[in-house]
Design a protein around this motif. Structure first.
Motif, mmCIF file in Angstrom:
data_model
loop_
_atom_site.group_PDB
_atom_site.id
_atom_site.type_symbol
_atom_site.label_atom_id
_atom_site.label_comp_id
_atom_site.label_asym_id
_atom_site.label_seq_id
_atom_site.Cartn_x
_atom_site.Cartn_y
_atom_site.Cartn_z
ATOM 1 N N THR A 11 2.274 -1.621 8.638
ATOM 2 C CA THR A 11 1.721 -2.228 7.404
ATOM 3 C C THR A 11 2.846 -2.293 5.996
ATOM 4 N N LEU A 12 3.411 -1.075 6.105
ATOM 5 C CA LEU A 12 4.180 -0.912 4.997
ATOM 6 C C LEU A 12 5.568 -1.434 5.119
ATOM 7 N N TYR A 13 6.270 -1.400 6.555
ATOM 8 C CA TYR A 13 7.218 -2.356 6.665
ATOM 9 C C TYR A 13 6.948 -3.783 6.428
ATOM 10 N N ALA A 14 6.080 -4.230 7.003
ATOM 11 C CA ALA A 14 5.815 -5.511 6.668
ATOM 12 C C ALA A 14 5.835 -5.939 5.514
ATOM 13 N N ALA A 15 4.892 -5.258 4.463
ATOM 14 C CA ALA A 15 4.667 -5.552 3.086
ATOM 15 C C ALA A 15 6.068 -5.657 2.539
ATOM 16 N N LEU A 34 8.076 0.216 -1.166
ATOM 17 C CA LEU A 34 7.262 0.100 0.169
ATOM 18 C C LEU A 34 7.924 0.505 1.479
ATOM 19 N N LEU A 35 9.034 -0.146 1.466
ATOM 20 C CA LEU A 35 9.987 0.188 2.884
ATOM 21 C C LEU A 35 10.235 1.527 2.790
ATOM 22 N N GLY A 36 10.906 2.002 1.738
ATOM 23 C CA GLY A 36 11.152 3.821 1.797
ATOM 24 C C GLY A 36 9.720 4.612 2.218
ATOM 25 N N ASN A 37 8.599 4.312 1.698
ATOM 26 C CA ASN A 37 7.449 5.070 2.020
ATOM 27 C C ASN A 37 7.088 4.753 3.373
ATOM 28 N N GLY A 38 7.325 3.672 4.025
ATOM 29 C CA GLY A 38 7.059 3.306 5.397
ATOM 30 C C GLY A 38 8.008 4.254 6.185
ATOM 31 N N ALA A 39 9.378 4.324 5.900
ATOM 32 C CA ALA A 39 10.412 5.040 6.690
ATOM 33 C C ALA A 39 10.066 6.669 6.596
#
Length: 117
Positions: A11-15, A34-39
């Motif tokens: 979800t974080l990557y998609a958003a 958001l991408l950094g938090n997903g990683a």
């Protein structure tokens, strides 16, 4: 618990990717965050989650017989958080300066070749 975290990573990557593809610079920064938090969550998930188990080998034993938490991904996440905070701070200041000069945050309007003073 791991399936919930895997869904959260997706979800974080998609958003994050959705926000990066928008035309606004503010949305671009939010997408990078958001991408950094997903990683970071993905790295944390790869380190295995073992509730209540220390990531330290007792002195008497030579191998682990139980599940344990790997400390290396946790250390990598701490480093990634510091680096991403610096990147985000720089990007916010850069967007603020660009908005002050160009008077817009739309990437299509900023694509002009005219010079601004």
């Amino acid at each position: 618990m791991e399936i919930l975290l895997a869904i959260m990573v997706g979800t974080l990557y998609a958003a994050g990717i959705y926000m990066i593809l928008r035309r606004s610079l503010v949305k671009l920064i939010i997408g990078i965050i958001l991408l950094g938090n997903g990683a970071n969550l993905l790295i944390f998930l790869l380190g295995r989650i073992a509730k209540g188990q220390p990531p330290i080998i007792p002195e008497a034993s030579k191998t682990f017989l139980e599940a344990y938490s790997d400390p290396l991904p946790q250390a990598l996440i701490l480093t990634a958080i510091v680096i991403s905070f610096g990147l985000q701070s720089f990007a916010i200041i850069l967007v603020k300066r660009a908005h002050k000069v160009v008077k817009t945050d739309d990437l299509d309007e900023m694509n002009a070749t005219d010079e601004y003073s």
